[in-house]
Design a protein around this motif. Structure first.
Motif, PDB file in Angstrom:
ATOM      1  N   CYS A  69      -0.903   4.378  -0.579  1.00  0.00           N
ATOM      2  CA  CYS A  69      -1.815   5.466  -0.212  1.00  0.00           C
ATOM      3  C   CYS A  69      -2.395   5.278   1.183  1.00  0.00           C
ATOM      4  O   CYS A  69      -3.146   6.118   1.664  1.00  0.00           O
ATOM      5  CB  CYS A  69      -2.927   5.597  -1.247  1.00  0.00           C
ATOM      6  SG  CYS A  69      -4.162   4.290  -1.166  1.00  0.00           S
ATOM      7  N   CYS A  94      -8.096  -2.475   0.350  1.00  0.00           N
ATOM      8  CA  CYS A  94      -8.455  -1.467   1.359  1.00  0.00           C
ATOM      9  C   CYS A  94      -9.938  -1.143   1.305  1.00  0.00           C
ATOM     10  O   CYS A  94     -10.475  -0.523   2.223  1.00  0.00           O
ATOM     11  CB  CYS A  94      -7.617  -0.207   1.158  1.00  0.00           C
ATOM     12  SG  CYS A  94      -7.830   0.574  -0.444  1.00  0.00           S
ATOM     13  N   CYS A 150      -2.874  -2.527  -3.362  1.00  0.00           N
ATOM     14  CA  CYS A 150      -3.395  -3.512  -2.415  1.00  0.00           C
ATOM     15  C   CYS A 150      -4.290  -4.556  -3.090  1.00  0.00           C
ATOM     16  O   CYS A 150      -5.102  -5.187  -2.426  1.00  0.00           O
ATOM     17  CB  CYS A 150      -4.191  -2.776  -1.349  1.00  0.00           C
ATOM     18  SG  CYS A 150      -5.584  -1.889  -2.072  1.00  0.00           S
ATOM     19  N   SER A 164       0.864  -1.173   0.000  1.00  0.00           N
ATOM     20  CA  SER A 164       0.000   0.000   0.000  1.00  0.00           C
ATOM     21  C   SER A 164       0.894   1.214   0.000  1.00  0.00           C
ATOM     22  O   SER A 164       1.862   1.272   0.755  1.00  0.00           O
ATOM     23  CB  SER A 164      -0.875   0.015   1.262  1.00  0.00           C
ATOM     24  OG  SER A 164      -1.336   1.336   1.493  1.00  0.00           O
ATOM     25  N   CYS A 180      -4.033   4.137  -4.810  1.00  0.00           N
ATOM     26  CA  CYS A 180      -2.736   3.660  -5.321  1.00  0.00           C
ATOM     27  C   CYS A 180      -2.828   2.304  -6.020  1.00  0.00           C
ATOM     28  O   CYS A 180      -1.955   1.942  -6.795  1.00  0.00           O
ATOM     29  CB  CYS A 180      -1.701   3.597  -4.201  1.00  0.00           C
ATOM     30  SG  CYS A 180      -1.917   2.220  -3.071  1.00  0.00           S
ATOM     31  N   SER A 181      -3.829   1.532  -5.720  1.00  0.00           N
ATOM     32  CA  SER A 181      -4.084   0.205  -6.321  1.00  0.00           C
ATOM     33  C   SER A 181      -3.023  -0.830  -5.998  1.00  0.00           C
ATOM     34  O   SER A 181      -2.971  -1.879  -6.608  1.00  0.00           O
ATOM     35  CB  SER A 181      -4.254   0.291  -7.842  1.00  0.00           C
ATOM     36  OG  SER A 181      -3.008   0.221  -8.483  1.00  0.00           O
TER      37      SER A 181
HETATM   38  S1  FES Z   1      -4.088   0.816  -0.345  1.00  0.00           S
HETATM   39 FE1  FES Z   1      -3.946   2.184  -1.963  1.00  0.00          FE
HETATM   40  S2  FES Z   1      -5.620   1.587  -3.181  1.00  0.00           S
HETATM   41 FE2  FES Z   1      -5.777   0.302  -1.512  1.00  0.00          FE
END
Ligand code: FES
Length: 677
Positions: free
Chosen positions: A39, A93, A48, A37, A45-46
């Motif tokens: 973000c 997340c 996760c 992660s 951020c994608s």
């Molecule tokens: S932790 Fe960044 S999108 Fe899920």
């Protein structure tokens, strides 16, 4: 009472129960599952991404029903429509656990992913770089509660990432305030995790940064400097490049550079400036190739021999030129690129691997990191061949190291027709044991010299000389064909039965290639050539033998040849010469540039840095210069292959004719004393 849902993560197998509604990312963190992660769970951020599985899983004792995770939400929808998301994937997340579920973490979502290495026996690289990225939302300044921007950034890292007491690099401070405001108080921080355990913020970008960050793994050799540019988030090598070490103008080998420093006031400083300049040229070259700016490089790892280590760091190598060969420091070094005048990011960090001893450097430490003799079940001898051979012998019960002064003969220097490995150089040789006729191959051409088309194929490069691997094969083949005897004398035409042997001063030479009719070179193997190789190979073997004595063994299970030269040596020929101890030929392998690989491992994994620091402390150092038996081994090893050690495995696969060409007269008789040729 209802029980909380059970979550099983694959591939780790970690499992636990969590209250319904817990986000998958939160569960993963609590269980210590490796889920990335940047973000911090904000859905931007994608990193996760996870894949839930549905159905029966008897292995895990779980049945996963529809609805085990919360429904696809608007954050995921927005991400998918903008950036795309693979079918079946969810954002960890965003997806909440509602029922028993099995969740797979794909490799690209793992922080500590495995970096693939080509050789199966090599140590795996698990990604764990010194630089990590963290997106934070920082509180805005408030007149009623005055505090500095740095303090609010620190508070955000502590609250949102549980990173306490992060420092901010001084070079970043002047840019910190505009950057926070530019990002609307949302920024991505690059943190450097150093040896001291306190992370330092070394760069900030406004908003979420979704670009790679880079690191360099540098192998600083006496002849060449080689660098790999790596993406620190994926571990991939993005570009590789090399450069001749500009210090060559001060002396070809290490000792001549040490003497230059001794004899010229300011000479060491001059060489320091030259190597740092060369580095910056190389970095500019590699960045241009990768299409990035040098300021995107945040971390760099260096490996080098002790003399290069000192000159690179700005230390006069004077003490390394004389016994007892004291290093200024043998510890690993954590420095800044700025302190070394390197044109990288202004806050980039530098890690220099520890040295093992006065003649066994950080390059040997890197070889130990790559080849892991300390983890080996069987007894392995690792030989890094260069102008100074560095040797490691050991297994998981202990490792010893020494260096041996082989000199430059293996690189084609001191050889009458010798040259560096380059197109046109003879690199392979075969001699027919009956006719005593040679055939050879040159670098840049796949054909043997007696094959059709050879002349045309080598017309452009010509046949220019013989390189290190070529001279080793030539002499070994001469020994196998009965042209040269055990003590190293070339026979006369009468003794060998071939006119290719000819009187050459007081000894004989063997004609490998005569291009004089067409204005080309005469490439003959002379007795002084053999003598130079005997000295070099005897030094190498004696080092190995000394380590074996210390270990109390008379054979090793396997041999690894490291370094560019090691990659080109034929194991059989090296053994016929008696360069390396007797061993089954299939147990002699090449590790390529193991020092460079070790540098890359240390760049990608900070744990590996701690590991090699410990390993180096535990390596037993043997100083060949003060060992009385070294001399004895050296004398025995001057014979081809050896006057005492029997080489039974070699003799099982190769016939070594028992010829003697010393007739007792002046023509061949000579005495060999000591290490000087
Ligand atoms: S932790 Fe960044 S999108 Fe899920």
């Amino acid at each position: 009472m209802t029980t909380d849902p059970l979550v099983v993560f694959t591939p780790s197998g970690k499992r636990g129960r969590f209250a319904a509604g817990t986000p998958v990312l939160t569960a993963a963190r609590q269980l210590g599952v490796d889920l990335d992660s940047v973000c911090g769970g904000r859905g931007i951020c994608s990193r996760c991404q996870i894949t839930p599985s549905y159905g029966e899983f008897p292995k895990h004792g779980v049945t996963v029903r529809d609805g085990a995770l919360s429904a696809w939400n608007t954050v995921e929808e927005r991400y998918k429509s903008k950036r795309g998301l693979k079918e079946g994937r969810r954002l960890g997340c965003q997806a909440q656990i509602l029922g028993d579920v099995v969740i797979d973490v794909p490799p690209e979502s793992q922080v500590h992913k495995q970096v693939v290495r080509k050789r199966a026996e090599a140590r795996e690289i698990v990604l764990n770089p010194a630089i990590t990225l963290h997106y934070v939302e920082v509180a805005e300044p408030d007149m009623h509660d005055p505090s500095g921007d740095v303090q609010r950034l620190q508070a955000a890292l502590a609250a949102q990432w549980q990173i306490a007491a992060a420092q901010v690099d001084l070079a970043l401070l002047p840019r910190l305030q505009p950057m926070l405001r530019k990002g609307g108080w949302k920024v991505t921080c690059a943190l450097h995790h150093g040896a001291a355990g306190v992370p330092t913020v070394i760069e900030l970008w406004p908003g979420l940064r979704d670009e790679p960050v880079y690191g360099l793994a540098v192998d600083l050799g006496s002849t060449t400097i080689a660098a790999h540019l790596c993406d620190l988030r994926s571990g991939a090598v993005v570009a590789s490049s090399g450069l001749m070490n500009p210090q060559i103008r001060f002396g070809e080998d290490l000792m001549s550079r040490v003497s230059y420093a001794m004899m010229n006031p300011g000479g060491a400083a001059e060489m320091t400036a030259a190597v740092r300049d060369g580095m910056n040229t190389l970095f500019a070259q590699i960045c241009a190739e990768a299409g990035i700016a040098a300021t995107e490089i945040l971390d760099a790892v260096f490996v080098c021999n002790p003399v290069m280590h000192h000159l690179f760091l700005g230390i006069d190598p004077f003490e390394l030129g004389q016994a007892p060969f004291a290093l200024a420091t043998s510890e690993a070094l954590n420095l800044t690129a700025r302190a070394l005048d390197l044109d990288l990011h202004p806050s980039a960090r530098v890690y220099v691997l520890p040295c093992i001893a006065g003649h066994v450097g950080a390059d040997a430490a890197a070889v130990a990191l790559s080849e892991a003799p300390d983890k080996s079940e069987d007894l392995v001898l690792i030989v890094d061949v260069g102008t100074n051979a560095e040797l490691l012998l050991g297994d998981k019960s202990g490792v010893m190291a020494c260096s041996s002064p082989t000199g430059p003969a293996f690189e084609g220097a001191q050889i009458s027709a010798g040259q560096r490995a380059a197109p046109g150089a003879i690199e392979r040789v075969e001699i027919d044991p009956v006719s005593k006729e040679p055939r050879f191959r040159v670098i840049g051409c796949e054909l043997w010299s007696d094959e059709d088309g050879f002349a045309a194929a080598t017309a452009a490069t010509g046949i220019t000389g013989i390189c290190g691997s070529g001279i080793i094969e030539a002499i070994a083949e001469m020994r196998l064909a009965g042209i040269v005897d055990g003590p190293g004398l070339i026979g006369s035409p009468e003794q060998t039965g071939t006119a290719r042997c000819f009187a050459d001063g007081r000894t004989h030479s063997y004609m490998l290639y005569d291009g004089s009719a067409s204005g080309g070179p005469v490439i003959a193997i002379t007795n002084p050539d053999i003598r130079a190789i005997q000295m070099a190979k005897a030094a190498l073997y004696s080092g190995a033998r000394l380590l074996m004595d210390k270990r109390g063994v008379d054979h090793v299970d396997r041999i690894v040849l490291a370094g560019a030269f090691g990659a080109h040596i034929s194991p059989k020929h090296a053994m016929v010469l008696g360069m390396i101890p007797d061993a089954p030929l299939d147990k002699v392998t090449s590790a390529g540039n193991a020092a460079g690989t070790g540098a890359r491992i240390a760049l990608l994994n900070t744990e590996a840095r701690r590991l090699i620091e410990q390993t180096v402390r535990a390596i037993h150092k043997v100083e060949t210069a003060i060992e009385p038996r070294f001399q004895e081994h050296f004398v025995n090893a001057s014979h081809i292959p050896n006057s005492v050690d029997p080489f039974p495995i070699l003799r099982g696969v190769a016939d070594l004719p028992e010829v003697t060409f010393n007739t007792g007269g002046d023509s061949g008789g000579r005495r060999r004393r000591g290490r000087r040729g």
